[in-house]
Write a protein that holds these residues in place. Structure first.
Motif, short mmCIF file in Angstrom:
data_model
loop_
_atom_site.label_atom_id
_atom_site.label_comp_id
_atom_site.label_asym_id
_atom_site.label_seq_id
_atom_site.Cartn_x
_atom_site.Cartn_y
_atom_site.Cartn_z
N UNK A 14 39.87 38.22 46.93
CA UNK A 14 40.35 39.65 46.70
C UNK A 14 38.95 40.56 47.01
N UNK A 15 39.10 41.72 47.20
CA UNK A 15 37.80 42.77 47.27
C UNK A 15 36.82 42.29 46.35
N UNK A 16 37.35 41.92 45.08
CA UNK A 16 36.23 41.66 43.96
C UNK A 16 35.47 40.15 43.95
N UNK A 17 36.01 39.59 44.88
CA UNK A 17 35.38 38.13 45.02
C UNK A 17 36.70 37.26 45.07
N UNK A 18 36.06 35.90 44.72
CA UNK A 18 36.86 34.80 45.02
C UNK A 18 36.99 34.06 43.80
N UNK A 19 38.40 33.43 43.20
CA UNK A 19 38.73 32.89 42.10
C UNK A 19 39.58 31.70 42.66
N UNK A 20 39.30 30.60 41.61
CA UNK A 20 40.07 29.56 42.00
C UNK A 20 41.05 29.07 41.00
N UNK A 53 45.45 30.96 49.22
CA UNK A 53 45.54 29.62 49.92
C UNK A 53 45.64 28.50 48.80
N UNK A 54 46.19 27.51 49.32
CA UNK A 54 46.30 25.90 48.85
C UNK A 54 45.07 25.18 49.46
N UNK A 55 44.25 24.56 48.48
CA UNK A 55 43.07 23.84 49.11
C UNK A 55 43.22 22.57 49.39
#
Length: 102
Positions: A14-20, A53-55
Motif C-alpha cells: 500500500x502507499x503506507x508500506x508493505x505488510x505480510x 500478491x501470493x508469495x
C-alpha cells in the motif's frame, strides 16, 4: 482422506508500506501435496480478488483426525539458538504486527 491445515504467505503493498499475511486454511485431501495444490489455487484467487500478491510459499500439516473445537490445525517446529524472548521478538512480536494486544 485426511484433513490438512495449509499456511500460505501473502504480500500486501500500500502507499503506507508493505505488510505480510500468514493465512491458514483447512483442506480435506488424499495427501499433503494435494492439500497444498488446493490451497495454492485458492490462494491465487484470494490474492487476485483482494489486490495483493501470493508469495508462492505454502506449508502443510496433517491433522490427527476430524477438525473440531480445540483441534490443532497447524504446527511448525523451528530450530533456534535464540532465548525465548529474543525468539518471540524475532519471529512473532517485532512490534510491526497488526494485532490486538491483551
Amino acid at each position: 482422506m485426511d484433513w490438512y491445515g495449509v499456511r500460505c504467505v501473502f504480500e500486501w503493498t500500500t502507499a503506507g508500506g508493505r505488510s505480510y499475511e500468514e493465512r491458514i486454511t483447512l483442506w480435506q485431501a488424499a495427501s499433503a501435496d494435494e492439500a497444498i495444490a488446493l490451497a495454492e489455487a485458492e490462494a491465487e484467487t484470494y490474492a487476485t480478488d483482494n489486490g495483493f500478491g501470493y508469495l508462492g510459499f505454502a506449508q502443510s500439516y496433517r491433522l490427527g483426525g476430524t477438525p473440531g473445537s480445540g483441534a490443532e490445525v497447524f504446527s511448525l517446529l523451528r530450530n533456534s539458538a535464540l532465548e525465548p524472548n529474543a525468539y518471540l521478538d524475532a519471529f512473532f512480536d517485532t512490534g510491526t504486527e497488526r494485532q490486538q494486544h491483551h
